[in-house]
Design a protein around this motif. Structure first.
Motif, PDB file in Angstrom:
ATOM      1  N   GLU A 141     -31.848 -14.258  12.567  1.00  0.00           N
ATOM      2  CA  GLU A 141     -32.109 -13.002  13.254  1.00  0.00           C
ATOM      3  C   GLU A 141     -30.964 -12.024  13.037  1.00  0.00           C
ATOM      4  O   GLU A 141     -29.858 -12.407  12.651  1.00  0.00           O
ATOM      5  N   SER A 142     -31.247 -10.781  13.344  1.00  0.00           N
ATOM      6  CA  SER A 142     -30.253  -9.724  13.187  1.00  0.00           C
ATOM      7  C   SER A 142     -28.983 -10.061  13.970  1.00  0.00           C
ATOM      8  O   SER A 142     -29.046 -10.518  15.103  1.00  0.00           O
ATOM      9  N   GLY A 143     -27.852  -9.875  13.331  1.00  0.00           N
ATOM     10  CA  GLY A 143     -26.578 -10.089  14.014  1.00  0.00           C
ATOM     11  C   GLY A 143     -26.069 -11.513  13.966  1.00  0.00           C
ATOM     12  O   GLY A 143     -25.067 -11.838  14.587  1.00  0.00           O
TER      13      GLY A 143
ATOM     14  N   LYS B 259     -25.044 -12.985   8.750  1.00  0.00           N
ATOM     15  CA  LYS B 259     -25.378 -13.133   7.338  1.00  0.00           C
ATOM     16  C   LYS B 259     -24.521 -12.213   6.465  1.00  0.00           C
ATOM     17  O   LYS B 259     -23.876 -12.655   5.517  1.00  0.00           O
ATOM     18  N   SER B 260     -24.529 -10.937   6.816  1.00  0.00           N
ATOM     19  CA  SER B 260     -23.775  -9.984   5.992  1.00  0.00           C
ATOM     20  C   SER B 260     -22.277 -10.266   6.039  1.00  0.00           C
ATOM     21  O   SER B 260     -21.589 -10.165   5.024  1.00  0.00           O
ATOM     22  N   VAL B 261     -21.792 -10.622   7.203  1.00  0.00           N
ATOM     23  CA  VAL B 261     -20.354 -10.885   7.319  1.00  0.00           C
ATOM     24  C   VAL B 261     -19.970 -12.077   6.444  1.00  0.00           C
ATOM     25  O   VAL B 261     -18.937 -12.064   5.764  1.00  0.00           O
TER      26      VAL B 261
ATOM     27  N   PRO C 183     -25.412  -4.511  -1.669  1.00  0.00           N
ATOM     28  CA  PRO C 183     -25.179  -4.363  -0.234  1.00  0.00           C
ATOM     29  C   PRO C 183     -26.438  -4.035   0.532  1.00  0.00           C
ATOM     30  O   PRO C 183     -27.449  -3.632  -0.039  1.00  0.00           O
ATOM     31  N   GLN C 184     -26.336  -4.231   1.848  1.00  0.00           N
ATOM     32  CA  GLN C 184     -27.531  -4.137   2.682  1.00  0.00           C
ATOM     33  C   GLN C 184     -28.101  -2.728   2.790  1.00  0.00           C
ATOM     34  O   GLN C 184     -29.310  -2.558   2.818  1.00  0.00           O
ATOM     35  N   GLU C 185     -27.236  -1.698   2.830  1.00  0.00           N
ATOM     36  CA  GLU C 185     -27.741  -0.342   3.068  1.00  0.00           C
ATOM     37  C   GLU C 185     -27.950   0.383   1.747  1.00  0.00           C
ATOM     38  O   GLU C 185     -27.026   0.999   1.240  1.00  0.00           O
TER      39      GLU C 185
HETATM   40  N1  LIG Z   1     -17.241  -4.003  11.627  1.00  0.00           N
HETATM   41  C1  LIG Z   1     -17.510  -4.822  12.658  1.00  0.00           C
HETATM   42  N2  LIG Z   1     -16.837  -4.704  13.808  1.00  0.00           N
HETATM   43  C2  LIG Z   1     -17.112  -5.510  14.850  1.00  0.00           C
HETATM   44  N3  LIG Z   1     -18.029  -6.473  14.835  1.00  0.00           N
HETATM   45  C3  LIG Z   1     -18.745  -6.636  13.721  1.00  0.00           C
HETATM   46  C4  LIG Z   1     -18.526  -5.826  12.574  1.00  0.00           C
HETATM   47  N4  LIG Z   1     -19.383  -6.210  11.607  1.00  0.00           N
HETATM   48  C5  LIG Z   1     -20.085  -7.211  12.128  1.00  0.00           C
HETATM   49  N5  LIG Z   1     -19.719  -7.486  13.401  1.00  0.00           N
HETATM   50  C6  LIG Z   1     -20.255  -8.514  14.268  1.00  0.00           C
HETATM   51  O1  LIG Z   1     -20.689  -9.562  13.477  1.00  0.00           O
HETATM   52  C7  LIG Z   1     -21.986  -9.985  13.849  1.00  0.00           C
HETATM   53  C8  LIG Z   1     -22.756 -10.330  12.615  1.00  0.00           C
HETATM   54  O2  LIG Z   1     -23.011  -9.155  11.871  1.00  0.00           O
HETATM   55  P1  LIG Z   1     -23.782  -9.188  10.487  1.00  0.00           P
HETATM   56  O3  LIG Z   1     -23.741  -7.818   9.969  1.00  0.00           O
HETATM   57  O4  LIG Z   1     -23.243 -10.255   9.631  1.00  0.00           O
HETATM   58  O5  LIG Z   1     -25.250  -9.555  10.930  1.00  0.00           O
HETATM   59  P2  LIG Z   1     -26.494  -9.817   9.994  1.00  0.00           P
HETATM   60  O6  LIG Z   1     -26.859 -11.232  10.167  1.00  0.00           O
HETATM   61  O7  LIG Z   1     -26.212  -9.341   8.631  1.00  0.00           O
HETATM   62  O8  LIG Z   1     -27.575  -8.928  10.705  1.00  0.00           O
HETATM   63  P3  LIG Z   1     -28.672  -7.977  10.049  1.00  0.00           P
HETATM   64  O9  LIG Z   1     -29.835  -8.845   9.756  1.00  0.00           O
HETATM   65  O10 LIG Z   1     -28.973  -7.007  11.142  1.00  0.00           O
HETATM   66  O11 LIG Z   1     -28.058  -7.370   8.858  1.00  0.00           O
HETATM   67  C9  LIG Z   1     -22.589  -8.858  14.637  1.00  0.00           C
HETATM   68  O12 LIG Z   1     -23.227  -9.360  15.768  1.00  0.00           O
HETATM   69  C10 LIG Z   1     -21.426  -8.012  15.056  1.00  0.00           C
HETATM   70  O13 LIG Z   1     -21.161  -8.245  16.424  1.00  0.00           O
END
Ligand SMILES: Nc1ncnc2c1ncn2[C@@H]1O[C@H](COP(=O)(O)OP(=O)(O)OP(=O)(O)O)[C@@H](O)[C@H]1O
Ligand code: SF4
Ligand SMILES: [Mg+2]
Lengths: 345, 334
Positions: free
Chosen positions: A43-45, A48-50, A104-106
């Motif tokens: 799910e979102s957040g 994954k991206s991190v 990248p995602q965007e």
């Molecule tokens: N620049 C940032 N500053 C603070 N917290 C961040 C930052 N980037 C990510 N996070 C935290 O890391 C968590 C994971 O973010 P991430 O972008 O990896 O999610 P995701 O799985 O890629 O979601 P999505 O499917 O929406 O892209 C988020 O819940 C957010 O709280």
């Protein structure tokens, strides 16, 4: 079994915010084999991206890798731990874009709006010239241009010679995504990380882009790490799937195994929530009970326990289950499949 | 036609219209005080003991059309301006063109130097601060910037002048050494000018530098979070190269559009500093002209202000369009 090109081992990335600590990635492990497509869902957040940014060490501050290894198998011999390299150093920069490329995602804002897309691709080609072509004459401007035109053609952009001089905002979403793929592939990386490459485009374009990625992967044998929310896309694209929740891997394994015999309660819930052809129309889709906790209020113990229908009282809320093998290719982090661990004091 | 050419042409077409509007406004303003300037002139002369013949007064009256309706006066003024005749200064008894010309050159030199100083210092400082937010140097720069913005520049001028005088035994007022003040232009005079001009240029530039550093830092911090920066980083570019090439370039765009205001602002904003430092630039001249109802001198200076403002805006618009294709296309297509 081949040696993996990439092995992420117990990766932890934390964000040190003024409001508190966000453990965005908190113990993620998976492997990518040469030429394999690995899907990452969640799910979102869920981080994954991190995780992907951490592989390239481009997590933005206040985020930092606080633990784990990222072992990258170089062409020649030994694997190197990317987390030990300096994020600004030349060694890592030579891997970024050249060996491991990121889509990248965007896609809207992923190109600079004041440079033509072609220019940005030519820059990548020139930058890593000695890596994709160790010998031979220096790359001329004209040659770089014609290579970019070829790249555009190979990702299915019509009128490539005109399009390379366009700015990203002059291109449609689909074309922009193709241009991004062209850029990522320009230096012939061994691993391509595609962060939700199809979420911003319509269904037809989505299918075309998925086909394109699959073709390219077959042609060049590039390993792809494919990120998506969409389990259907995973089923089409990937051989292997990693299911993430709140910065941890819940379950992973071969796609057939995970889809047909999901073991982890979270994976089961996730699979139940996708619409199926066999369900009569207009029935309410089952959703996962509860909601995703706030990033600052991460639950103790198994991250899924507040929403888990099978939670074991006194265990799941207290301790964190480790990722353990439970089938031929399948791994899960759940006390249900690890009674020994659950009953340890 | 290329979008850029269209864009520039469209701006150029507007230029005469704007100038016309400004000239009417300026004329209305300098006309506003009661009594015409000849009356003031005769009175001034009388009070200083000299006099002017009735024929001379009549000739001047006719030249400026003072006996005619106001719009004729305006047209006469325009006609004279078009011929390059800016009129005669009553107070100085010299052609206005001569008075303004000399000071205009010095004002432009001063403006250009303080502009260069501002940008050469502020842009790198802003970039460094944004790339190392919350670092010791960032905090130090922030402090210096606040002080720079908060210090009135005439005060800075006084402090520096006192410092230079007390400790270096240097007199730093004016733009020339006494020997060169009235001398004709020569290489030696230019060298002398360069020896003196940097201090006022720095004094005039300090507040602007501080502000520009803050704005550059803020703009760049915004840009650094944009996805295209991640893309560039993921490509393997080195940090400096990528910052300069992508986000810094975008952070500069909004600043470029302010270049045009710089010249007129320096013209009018430098009045107190010019007075304190005894600078022979245009600010004090305008002030005196206004006080003495030297209306064609004041009118000419104001009109030059307006012209510079318009040209400055035009230059920054063109620069911005050249830097930012989004503007070029959008405006060029409309
Ligand atoms: N620049 C940032 N500053 C603070 N917290 C961040 C930052 N980037 C990510 N996070 C935290 O890391 C968590 C994971 O973010 P991430 O972008 O990896 O999610 P995701 O799985 O890629 O979601 P999505 O499917 O929406 O892209 C988020 O819940 C957010 O709280
Ligand atoms: S560990 Fe416990 S709470 Fe977590 S998924 Fe397994 S059963 Fe549910
Ligand atoms: Mg994401």
């Amino acid at each position: 079994m081949t040696t993996p090109v990439l092995r992420v081992n117990d990766l932890r990335v934390h964000f040190f915010l003024d409001e508190g600590l966000v453990r965005a990635v908190d113990g993620v492990s998976f492997e990518v084999h040469p030429g394999q497509v690995v899907g990452i869902v969640g799910e979102s957040g869920c981080g994954k991206s991190v995780t992907m940014k951490a592989i390239l060490q481009i997590v933005e501050p206040p985020g930092r890798i606080v633990g784990g290894q990222i072992l990258f198998q170089k062409d020649s011999g030994a694997a190197i731990d990317l987390t030990r390299l300096s994020p600004k150093g030349a060694e890592l920069r030579a891997i970024r874009g050249a060996e491991i490329a990121l889509i990248p995602q965007e896609p809207m804002a992923a190109f600079s709006p004041v440079h033509s897309v072609g220019e940005q691709i030519i820059e990548a080609l020139t930058l890593h010239e000695r890596q994709w072509r160790p010998r031979g004459p220096r790359l001329s401007r004209a040659e770089a241009r014609s290579m970019t035109v070829d790249l555009f053609r190979s990702v299915g952009i019509s009128m490539p010679a005109e399009r390379i001089d366009a700015y990203s905002w002059q291109l449609s979403g689909g074309l922009r995504q193709r241009a991004m793929i062209a850029m990522a592939l320009s230096c012939r990386p061994r691993i391509l990380i595609a962060d939700e490459p199809t979420t911003a485009v319509d269904v037809t374009t989505q299918a075309q882009i998925l086909n394109l990625l699959r073709d390219l992967q077959r042609q060049h044998g590039t390993a792809i790490v494919f990120i998506t929310h969409d389990l259907g896309v995973i089923a089409q694209m990937a051989r292997y799937v990693v299911v993430m929740y709140l910065g941890r891997v819940m379950e992973q394994g071969a796609v057939e195994e995970i889809f047909h015999a999901p073991k982890h309660p979270y994976t089961r819930a996730l699979l139940k929530s996708i619409p199926s052809m066999n369900v009569p129309p207009r029935t309410l889709l089952p959703t996962i009970a509860g909601s995703i906790p706030h990033p600052l209020g991460r639950p103790r113990g198994c991250p899924f326990h507040p929403r888990c229908p099978d939670a074991i009282p006194g265990v799941c809320a207290e301790r964190v289950p480790a990722l353990r093998p439970i089938g031929s290719t399948q791994l899960a982090s759940c006390f249900l499949y690890n009674r020994d661990e659950a009953s340890e004091p | 036609m290329a979008p850029m050419t269209r864009y520039v042409l469209k701006r150029l077409v507007l230029l005469p219209a704007l100038l016309f509007l400004f000239s009417v406004a300026v004329f209305a303003i300098v006309q506003a005080p009661p009594g015409d300037f000849l009356t003031t002139y005769v009175a001034t002369l009388a009070s200083s003991g000299s006099s002017i013949s009735a024929e001379q007064v009549e000739a001047l009256r006719r030249e400026y059309g003072l006996d005619r309706p106001i719009w004729v006066q305006y047209l006469k003024w325009m006609e004279n301006l078009a011929k390059g005749n800016l009129g005669l200064s009553l107070e100085y008894q010299r052609p206005n063109a001569e008075l303004i010309g000399e000071r205009l050159v010095l004002t432009m030199v001063l403006a250009l130097l303080s502009f260069v100083f501002t940008w050469v210092v502020a842009i790198p400082a802003g970039i460094y601060s944004a790339m190392h937010p919350r670092s010791a140097i960032d905090y130090a720069l922030t402090l210096v910037n606040y002080v720079g913005v908060a210090t009135p520049n005439f005060m800075l001028a006084l402090v520096l002048m006192w410092g230079a005088f007390a400790y270096l035994d240097m007199s730093v007022t004016g733009l020339f050494s006494p020997d060169f003040v009235e001398a004709p232009w020569s290489v030696a005079r230019v060298v002398d000018l360069l020896k003196h001009v940097w201090l006022p240029a720095v004094v005039l530039g300090v507040a602007g530098t501080a502000r520009l550093t803050r704005v550059m830092r803020a703009n760049l911090l915004d840009e650094l979070n944009k996805p295209y920066v991640t893309t560039a980083r993921a490509k393997g570019l080195s940090e400096w190269r990528l910052v300069v090439r992508y986000p810094a370039r975008l952070a500069l765009n909004p600043l470029v559009s302010t270049i045009g205001w710089y010249l007129p602002a320096l013209f009018s904003g430098s009045l107190i500093v010019a007075t304190v430092m005894n600078l022979p630039n245009i600010g004090p001249l305008l002030l005196r002209a206004l006080i003495n109802q030297d209306m064609y001198l004041a009118g000419s200076i104001l009109l030059i202000y307006c012209f510079l403002t318009i040209v400055g805006t035009l230059i920054s618009d063109i620069l911005l369009a050249w830097l930012d294709p989004r503007i070029r296309f959008e405006e060029g297509m409309r």
